[in-house]
Enzyme design. Structure first.
Site, PDB file in Angstrom:
ATOM      1  N   LYS A 116       0.821  -1.208   0.000  1.00 29.84           N
ATOM      2  CA  LYS A 116       0.000   0.000   0.000  1.00 29.84           C
ATOM      3  C   LYS A 116       0.861   1.266   0.000  1.00 29.84           C
ATOM      4  O   LYS A 116       0.431   2.308  -0.497  1.00 29.84           O
ATOM      5  CB  LYS A 116      -0.952  -0.029   1.185  1.00 29.84           C
ATOM      6  CG  LYS A 116      -2.011  -1.139   1.070  1.00 29.84           C
ATOM      7  CD  LYS A 116      -2.927  -1.167   2.273  1.00 29.84           C
ATOM      8  CE  LYS A 116      -4.056  -2.171   2.088  1.00 29.84           C
ATOM      9  NZ  LYS A 116      -3.589  -3.546   1.922  1.00 29.84           N
ATOM     10  N   GLU A 191      -0.836   6.132   8.619  1.00 28.64           N
ATOM     11  CA  GLU A 191      -1.362   7.264   7.863  1.00 28.64           C
ATOM     12  C   GLU A 191      -2.345   8.032   8.749  1.00 28.64           C
ATOM     13  O   GLU A 191      -2.806   7.503   9.772  1.00 28.64           O
ATOM     14  CB  GLU A 191      -2.049   6.795   6.578  1.00 28.64           C
ATOM     15  CG  GLU A 191      -3.342   6.046   6.795  1.00 28.64           C
ATOM     16  CD  GLU A 191      -3.989   5.575   5.487  1.00 28.64           C
ATOM     17  OE1 GLU A 191      -3.282   5.556   4.451  1.00 28.64           O
ATOM     18  OE2 GLU A 191      -5.179   5.230   5.495  1.00 28.64           O
ATOM     19  N   HIS A 226     -12.586  -2.187  11.345  1.00 30.19           N
ATOM     20  CA  HIS A 226     -12.142  -1.807   9.998  1.00 30.19           C
ATOM     21  C   HIS A 226     -12.493  -2.861   8.960  1.00 30.19           C
ATOM     22  O   HIS A 226     -11.915  -2.879   7.874  1.00 30.19           O
ATOM     23  CB  HIS A 226     -10.644  -1.507   9.986  1.00 30.19           C
ATOM     24  CG  HIS A 226     -10.226  -0.587  11.087  1.00 30.19           C
ATOM     25  ND1 HIS A 226     -10.579   0.733  11.122  1.00 30.19           N
ATOM     26  CD2 HIS A 226      -9.542  -0.821  12.242  1.00 30.19           C
ATOM     27  CE1 HIS A 226     -10.113   1.293  12.212  1.00 30.19           C
ATOM     28  NE2 HIS A 226      -9.483   0.369  12.911  1.00 30.19           N
ATOM     29  N   ARG A 282      -8.553  -7.772  -6.937  1.00 26.64           N
ATOM     30  CA  ARG A 282      -9.322  -9.018  -6.855  1.00 26.64           C
ATOM     31  C   ARG A 282     -10.798  -8.672  -6.834  1.00 26.64           C
ATOM     32  O   ARG A 282     -11.179  -7.493  -6.832  1.00 26.64           O
ATOM     33  CB  ARG A 282      -8.960  -9.774  -5.573  1.00 26.64           C
ATOM     34  CG  ARG A 282      -9.147  -8.901  -4.323  1.00 26.64           C
ATOM     35  CD  ARG A 282      -9.037  -9.668  -3.046  1.00 26.64           C
ATOM     36  NE  ARG A 282      -8.932  -8.830  -1.864  1.00 26.64           N
ATOM     37  CZ  ARG A 282      -9.940  -8.221  -1.263  1.00 26.64           C
ATOM     38  NH1 ARG A 282     -11.155  -8.324  -1.757  1.00 26.64           N
ATOM     39  NH2 ARG A 282      -9.746  -7.488  -0.173  1.00 26.64           N
TER      40      ARG A 282
END
Length: 622
Positions: A116, A191, A226, A282
């Protein structure tokens, strides 16, 4: 041409892919761990291959064994599903290297988005707006809150919100451990965390001839740990400008990496600000809502693209609105603890789509994600789709381990959701209200009358007034008594007239209002009144069956990952201090001290397997 397909996955997604294969006249091959030998996906495939010699939790991460299984079974293509190795470039290369067709994007495209952090660098260079990662070593109080994320994989594994600077180091370690277990890669990054953000994504589909479709938007803001719980298409309440920027950014992302097949570009939307989060290379768990709105079979399109097919012209126009919920075997009221046991009955009414990897009588084990099923409703409007799905949930029969069914039902009917004002903090704000027990207060009475129906009409009758018969049950963690009498007129109870009572059905009349209760029994003391779970208590309870105050028992079966450093019997502990960590279903669960006091017993050590109710430790308050 693809004639035989192996699905390198399990459960619901394997069954979903097999369903399309059957309509496309493609033979199917399942792989399975020892724990999944009798699983639904194993039973429904045309043939299955056991993956030998690995622990159940890691079986589906063995790409070498899966490729060998495909060759052994004579498959000519491999579909990775989602999770496990679905975004592993090396696995894709191994499949292609074996001369098999890979149902997914090129390995280079997977690799571009697999990390990521690297993906964010690529997207920044392409002009896609994003949240820049932070250096964990230089995070300050002003940066808080921050989000720790796994660089590989998704599904909520390896993700932590950090609100205190002194907790960052521990959360980085915990996230890394969880990511390593789930994806075989413990790399994590940090982040900024946007408190009021909405999780909005765009479905993309690309062929090998340069055509890229963007198939509308999805909102996935209702999440626990999450991981998405409720999803819908299209994302409600977006301005035309925001929606256009999302679709443009998604198309740019796909073209930048030479994408092929089905994929999803995920964004965080806050007001009119759009931030790229990641690209899932995916098929997504929530793909059915897009299929419903666009009238497509995304798995069939994946297969066609892998066979060299083209996406002709523009995508079809969307129609109506679709909402999906994920039904989990978990207890939202107790820190989302995963649940295990027999799924006695799972049935939903007509009019909604059910995607599941389980059937009646299957065992819910400890090794894999606890999702039981997905329910999807499609209707001309958002309000109608929500009503249809909520009604289906309410009328569904779910008998087995504790599930999040009531939470889902309450979420769909919450004003913040129905008015499309939700964000990713929805459950942080509303969880206590959404998890209030929804058990029917008349359920114990119906159960007691059903239990009593087989006795002789006069078996409990006396010719002088006497005390009523009493049955005791545990319902929603509370002990409740139900009282009734055998009389010349039959069964009687205070406040309700018994219209009918037998082993499967009780009908009560309360001031002219009749109610029907369906009864199901699965062992001597476990029964269900509609969807209310009851545990019958013995007439004379065992007086020795109790635990000392401050006892900590395992809320789920699992493995002890570690014990807090320096902790032993006799240690002084503070309330809410972490004592030990359990791993269950590839998620880490923290066990904390219930009060300030002394640890008088520590009964487990790292690596030890525990069952539900195992005594882990005892904390004695002063």
């Amino acid at each position: 041409m693809i004639t035989s397909l192996l699905v390198a996955n399990r459960g619901e997604i394997a069954c979903r892919v097999f369903r399309t294969c059957r309509t496309s006249a493609i033979r199917t091959v399942a792989v399975h761990s020892d724990a999944d030998e009798k699983a639904l996906h194993t039973r429904t495939a045309d043939m299955s291959v056991r993956l030998p010699g690995t622990a159940p939790a890691d079986t589906y991460l063995r790409g070498d064994l899966i490729v060998k299984a495909a060759l052994t079974a004579g498959a000519d293509a491999v579909h990775p599903g989602y999770g496990f190795l679905s975004e592993n470039a090396d696995f894709a290369r191994a499949v292609l290297g074996a001369g098999l067709t890979w149902i997914g994007p090129p390995p280079e495209a997977i690799e571009a988005m697999a990390s990521k952090t690297r993906a964010k660098d690529l997207m920044a260079a392409a002009g896609v707006p994003l949240l820049a990662p932070l250096d964990p070593d230089t995070v300050t109080e002003s940066d808080l809150p921050v989000l720790v994320k796994a660089a590989a994989g998704g599904g909520g594994r390896g993700m932590r919100v950090v609100r205190r600077l002194d907790a960052l180091k521990e959360e980085l370690r915990a996230a890394s451990t969880e990511a390593e277990s789930a994806f075989g890669d413990g790399t994590v990054f940090v982040e900024p965390y946007v408190e009021d953000g909405r999780h909005v994504e765009v479905q993309v589909l690309a062929d090998t001839h340069g055509t890229v479709w963007t198939l509308g938007t999805r909102d996935c803001s209702l999440q626990r740990r999450h991981q998405k719980v409720v999803e819908e298409a299209p994302a409600p309440g977006l301005s035309a400008d925001v929606e256009q920027r999302l679709r443009s950014a998604a198309s740019t992302a796909a073209r930048t990496i030479g994408y092929v097949g089905a994929g999803t570009v995920e964004f965080l939307v806050s007001g009119d600000r759009v931030h790229f989060l990641e690209m899932n290379t995916r098929l997504q768990v929530e793909h059915p809502v897009t299929e419903a709105v666009f009238g497509l079979d995304l798995v069939a399109l994946q297969l066609d693209i892998a066979d060299g097919g083209t996406l002709d012209g523009n995508p079809p126009q969307p129609s109506g609105h679709a909402v999906e919920v994920r039904l989990y075997a978990e207890d939202p009221a107790h820190d989302w603890a995963p649940q295990t046991g027999t799924l006695h009955r799972l049935a939903v009414p007509e009019g909604v789509r059910l995607d599941t990897g389980f059937t009646d009588g299957d065992e819910i084990g400890v090794h894999y994600d606890p999702m039981l099923a997905k329910l999807i409703a499609h209707a001309p409007t958002r309000a109608a789709a929500i009503r249809r799905l909520a009604d289906a949930l309410e009328r569904s029969t779910v008998h087995g381990p504790t599930t999040n069914r009531d939470l889902l039902l309450n979420s769909l009917r919450h004003d913040e959701f129905t008015s499309a004002r939700m964000d990713t903090g929805f459950y942080d704000r509303h969880l206590p209200d959404l998890t209030q027990p929804a058990a029917d207060p008349l359920a114990p009475l119906a159960a007691a009358l059903s239990d009593a129906h087989g006795r002789s009409r006069f078996g409990g009758w006396r010719n002088v007034p006497s005390q009523p018969q009493v049955k005791r049950y545990v319902m929603a963690d509370e002990e409740i008594e139900a009282r009734y009498r055998h009389t010349r007129r039959g069964l009687e109870t205070d406040g309700a007239r018994v219209v009918h009572a037998d082993a499967r059905l009780v009908v009560l009349d309360m001031d002219g209002l009749q109610r029907r209760f369906e009864i199901a029994r699965y062992d001597d003391d476990l029964l269900y009144v509609d969807n209310t779970t009851l545990r019958a208590l013995p007439r004379f309870p065992d007086p020795t069956a109790h635990l000392a105050p401050g006892s900590l028992v395992a809320p789920m079966p699992g493995t002890v990952l570690r014990v807090a450093e320096g902790l032993s019997a006799g240690s002084a502990v503070e309330a809410n201090q972490p004592l030990l960590w359990l791993e269950a279903m590839k998620m880490e669960h923290k066990i904390t001290a219930p009060a300030t006091g002394t640890l008088t017993a520590l009964n487990v050590s790292p690596g030890q397997q525990v069952t539900v109710g195992s005594l882990l430790a005892v904390v004695q308050a002063p």
